[in-house]
Design a protein around this motif. Structure first.
Motif, short mmCIF file in Angstrom:
data_model
loop_
_atom_site.label_atom_id
_atom_site.label_comp_id
_atom_site.label_asym_id
_atom_site.label_seq_id
_atom_site.Cartn_x
_atom_site.Cartn_y
_atom_site.Cartn_z
N ILE A 46 0.95 -1.02 0.08
CA ILE A 46 0.05 0.07 -0.11
C ILE A 46 0.94 0.83 0.10
O ILE A 46 0.12 2.55 0.34
CB ILE A 46 -1.18 -0.02 1.35
CG1 ILE A 46 -0.40 -0.19 2.69
CG2 ILE A 46 -2.47 -0.86 1.95
CD1 ILE A 46 -1.02 0.05 3.97
N ALA A 50 11.42 4.40 2.96
CA ALA A 50 12.46 4.96 2.34
C ALA A 50 13.48 3.65 1.97
O ALA A 50 14.07 3.07 1.81
CB ALA A 50 13.20 5.99 3.20
N PHE A 51 13.23 2.25 3.06
CA PHE A 51 14.08 1.46 3.19
C PHE A 51 13.24 -0.12 2.98
O PHE A 51 13.54 -1.00 2.88
CB PHE A 51 14.44 0.79 4.72
CG PHE A 51 15.49 2.05 4.96
CD1 PHE A 51 16.61 2.76 5.02
CD2 PHE A 51 15.36 3.46 5.86
CE1 PHE A 51 17.57 3.44 4.91
CE2 PHE A 51 15.38 4.55 6.81
CZ PHE A 51 16.92 4.13 5.75
N ALA A 67 -1.10 -2.41 9.29
CA ALA A 67 -0.33 -2.30 8.44
C ALA A 67 1.49 -2.62 8.64
O ALA A 67 1.12 -2.62 10.02
CB ALA A 67 -0.34 -0.48 8.14
N LYS A 69 5.07 -1.78 8.58
CA LYS A 69 6.13 -1.32 7.09
C LYS A 69 7.39 -2.53 7.69
O LYS A 69 8.39 -2.44 8.77
CB LYS A 69 6.61 0.34 8.45
CG LYS A 69 7.64 1.11 6.93
CD LYS A 69 7.60 2.40 8.01
CE LYS A 69 8.69 3.32 8.12
NZ LYS A 69 8.98 4.57 8.38
N MET A 125 1.91 -1.04 12.86
CA MET A 125 1.08 0.11 12.88
C MET A 125 -0.61 -0.59 12.71
O MET A 125 -1.01 -1.23 12.07
CB MET A 125 1.23 0.76 11.78
CG MET A 125 2.60 1.10 11.96
SD MET A 125 2.77 2.24 10.55
CE MET A 125 3.30 1.77 9.80
N LEU A 127 -4.23 0.36 10.81
CA LEU A 127 -3.68 0.36 9.47
C LEU A 127 -5.18 1.77 9.23
O LEU A 127 -6.41 1.31 9.60
CB LEU A 127 -4.85 -1.06 8.33
CG LEU A 127 -4.76 -0.91 6.87
CD1 LEU A 127 -3.57 -0.81 6.14
CD2 LEU A 127 -5.77 -1.95 6.43
N GLY A 131 -5.55 4.85 1.89
CA GLY A 131 -4.35 4.90 1.40
C GLY A 131 -4.02 6.50 0.74
O GLY A 131 -2.95 6.13 0.03
N ASP A 177 3.48 13.28 1.63
CA ASP A 177 3.57 12.02 1.99
C ASP A 177 3.72 11.30 3.10
O ASP A 177 3.25 10.63 3.17
CB ASP A 177 4.83 12.15 1.23
CG ASP A 177 4.72 12.29 -0.24
OD1 ASP A 177 4.14 12.74 -0.58
OD2 ASP A 177 6.22 13.42 -0.32
N ASN A 178 3.82 12.42 4.08
CA ASN A 178 3.92 11.97 5.80
C ASN A 178 2.81 11.90 6.49
O ASN A 178 2.71 12.42 7.60
CB ASN A 178 4.93 12.15 6.65
CG ASN A 178 5.97 10.98 5.67
OD1 ASN A 178 5.97 10.06 5.03
ND2 ASN A 178 7.41 11.80 6.38
N GLY A 191 5.36 8.36 9.11
CA GLY A 191 6.45 8.32 8.47
C GLY A 191 7.48 8.92 9.33
O GLY A 191 8.39 9.70 8.92
N PHE A 192 7.60 8.54 10.36
CA PHE A 192 8.35 8.80 11.89
C PHE A 192 10.39 8.05 11.64
O PHE A 192 10.71 8.28 12.55
CB PHE A 192 7.86 8.03 12.91
CG PHE A 192 6.80 9.30 14.03
CD1 PHE A 192 5.43 8.42 12.91
CD2 PHE A 192 6.99 9.68 14.60
CE1 PHE A 192 4.72 9.74 13.15
CE2 PHE A 192 6.14 10.57 14.37
CZ PHE A 192 4.68 10.49 14.59
N GLY A 193 10.48 7.95 10.76
CA GLY A 193 11.91 7.23 10.46
C GLY A 193 13.08 7.83 10.30
O GLY A 193 14.21 7.42 10.79
N1 LIG Z 1 -0.45 2.66 9.32
C1 LIG Z 1 -0.61 3.08 8.09
N2 LIG Z 1 -2.23 3.07 6.79
C2 LIG Z 1 -1.79 3.30 5.13
N3 LIG Z 1 -1.00 3.44 4.94
C3 LIG Z 1 0.16 3.95 5.33
C4 LIG Z 1 0.31 3.22 6.79
N4 LIG Z 1 1.86 3.30 6.88
C5 LIG Z 1 2.18 4.31 5.78
N5 LIG Z 1 1.59 3.89 4.90
C6 LIG Z 1 1.86 4.07 3.63
O1 LIG Z 1 3.23 3.91 2.88
C7 LIG Z 1 3.52 4.95 3.23
C8 LIG Z 1 5.04 5.12 3.53
O2 LIG Z 1 5.05 5.50 4.08
P1 LIG Z 1 6.48 5.58 5.16
O3 LIG Z 1 6.15 5.29 7.29
O4 LIG Z 1 7.08 4.33 5.53
O5 LIG Z 1 6.85 7.39 5.24
P2 LIG Z 1 8.52 7.34 4.76
O6 LIG Z 1 8.23 8.50 5.54
O7 LIG Z 1 8.80 7.04 3.36
O8 LIG Z 1 9.08 6.48 5.84
P3 LIG Z 1 10.49 6.60 6.44
O9 LIG Z 1 9.68 7.62 7.63
O10 LIG Z 1 10.79 5.12 6.98
O11 LIG Z 1 11.63 7.30 5.26
C9 LIG Z 1 3.03 6.67 3.33
O12 LIG Z 1 2.91 7.54 2.40
C10 LIG Z 1 1.83 5.90 3.42
O13 LIG Z 1 1.26 6.00 1.74
#
Ligand SMILES: Nc1ncnc2c1ncn2[C@@H]1O[C@H](COP(=O)(O)OP(=O)(O)OP(=O)(O)O)[C@@H](O)[C@H]1O
Length: 346
Positions: A46, A50-51, A67, A69, A125, A127, A131, A177-178, A191-193
């Protein structure tokens, strides 16, 4: 996408309970209690992080849809704090500290699996259905948010930031995006990376997160910054919602060139110059005033998330005041540059 998420079978092996950390060539063992990724059936990708990818999955034990990750190499870490493991521990820790807040995606557990992909970790996490992200929502609408819609969105985001900052954490990568977005207008920060304990000293010199949303103190390469940096990015998001376009548009390449030739002032000015002031002409005085408070150039003059929530743009206390005593034009001070918010008071 480099690889697909492994589709796991139930109970192949017990959960991995030990992470190995390299320490100057000799191995140290750090103990973490991980859930077993084999208890989850991966259903559909979905999103992409980044990883690794984010997938919809089912917990065989409860039937719940979640969900997951996937963090490739998430178990790799070094004793100096580098490597992915410390970052995953920070991310999971930040999410755990914010459990229960409706504006922040809820972590359930961290999982690993001996027989899936050696050193990988998985953050499980809740869901968030649909999306969509704030970025895709803006693109789908093809028009800016109305002021009321932006107010509702910013209230949720500032409340999430207030909670996050109260736990002593900074997100450092807030951008559309986050921010997960549901059809009814509900938003959740994800996106708490890049999240880290808020420290005044010791942040890495290189800015993290999307450069267009980075606060001036990060772009200038300061090694000391705190929650104010998140407030700046929320100002960028607010402006983007109201204008329908990103506030700062300089590309990563522009920033990199400026950084390479050590012209840090230019790094910020490029973003400011790219901003068209007329985009926010339609916004109320109170709205522009709040924006100026979120986007105060100097971090010590910036509103905190808690203070921003008290602003009259949210409380609605502005009308009488405006009639009795019209506020002065809202100005942002960018040293050396004309304020993008110097539009006349309506
Ligand atoms: N709990 C969730 N439920 C639904 N979709 C999610 C969820 N978490 C993330 N996503 C989807 O996955 C995408 C990537 O999420 P992620 O948390 O990996 O963000 P990232 O910023 O790319 O990663 P990072 O924080 O590691 O840099 C989000 O933009 C969203 O579309």
């Amino acid at each position: 996408m480099e690889a697909a998420l492994p589709v796991t079978a139930r109970n192949k092996r017990p959960a991995r309970e030990e992470a190995h950390r390299a320490d100057a060539g000799k191995k140290k063992r750090a103990r973490y209690e991980f859930d077993d990724i084999n208890e989850y059936e991966m259903l559909k990708e979905i999103g992409e992080g980044a990883f690794g990818v984010v997938a919809k999955a089912r917990d065989h034990r409860t039937g719940e849809t979640v969900a997951v990750k996937w963090i490739r190499g998430g178990l790799e870490g070094n004793s100096d704090g580098s490597g992915l493991l410390p970052a995953v521990v920070r991310e999971a820790g930040c999410l755990a500290a914010c459990r229960g807040h409706p504006g922040i995606v809820q972590i359930k557990t961290v999982a690993a699996g001996e027989d899936t992909a050696g050193n990988d970790l998985y953050i499980v996490m809740e869901l968030f259905a649909g999306g969509a992200t704030l970025r895709s929502e803006l693109a789908t609408r093809g028009r800016p948010f109305s002021e009321d819609e932006a107010r509702d969105a910013m209230k949720q985001l500032l409340e999430a930031a207030e909670k996050l900052h109260a736990t002593g954490t900074i997100h450092r990568d807030i951008n559309p995006d986050n921010i997960l977005a549901a059809a009814g207008g509900e938003l959740k920060l994800c996106g708490f990376g890049c999240a880290t304990p808020a420290r005044r000293v010791g942040c890495p010199e290189k800015p993290v997160g999307m450069l267009q949303y980075c606060a001036p103190e990060q772009l200038f390469g300061l090694s000391c910054y705190g929650p104010e940096a998140d407030v700046w990015t929320l100002g960028c998001v607010m402006a983007e919602l109201l204008a329908g376009e990103a506030l700062f548009t300089a590309t990563e390449e522009d920033y990199m060139i400026a950084e390479r030739i050590n012209m840090r002032d230019d790094i910020v000015s490029m973003g400011v110059e790219a901003f068209d002031e007329t985009m926010l002409d339609h916004v109320s005085v109170a709205g522009r005033e709040l924006l100026a408070g979120l986007l105060a150039f100097h971090s010590d003059e910036r509103l905190t998330a808690a203070e921003a929530l008290e602003h009259r743009w949210f409380t609605g206390e502005e009308d009488e005041e405006v009639q009795e005593d019209p506020p002065a034009a809202v100005e942002l001070e960018f040293p050396g540059f004309e304020s993008p918010f110097a539009a006349p008071v309506a």
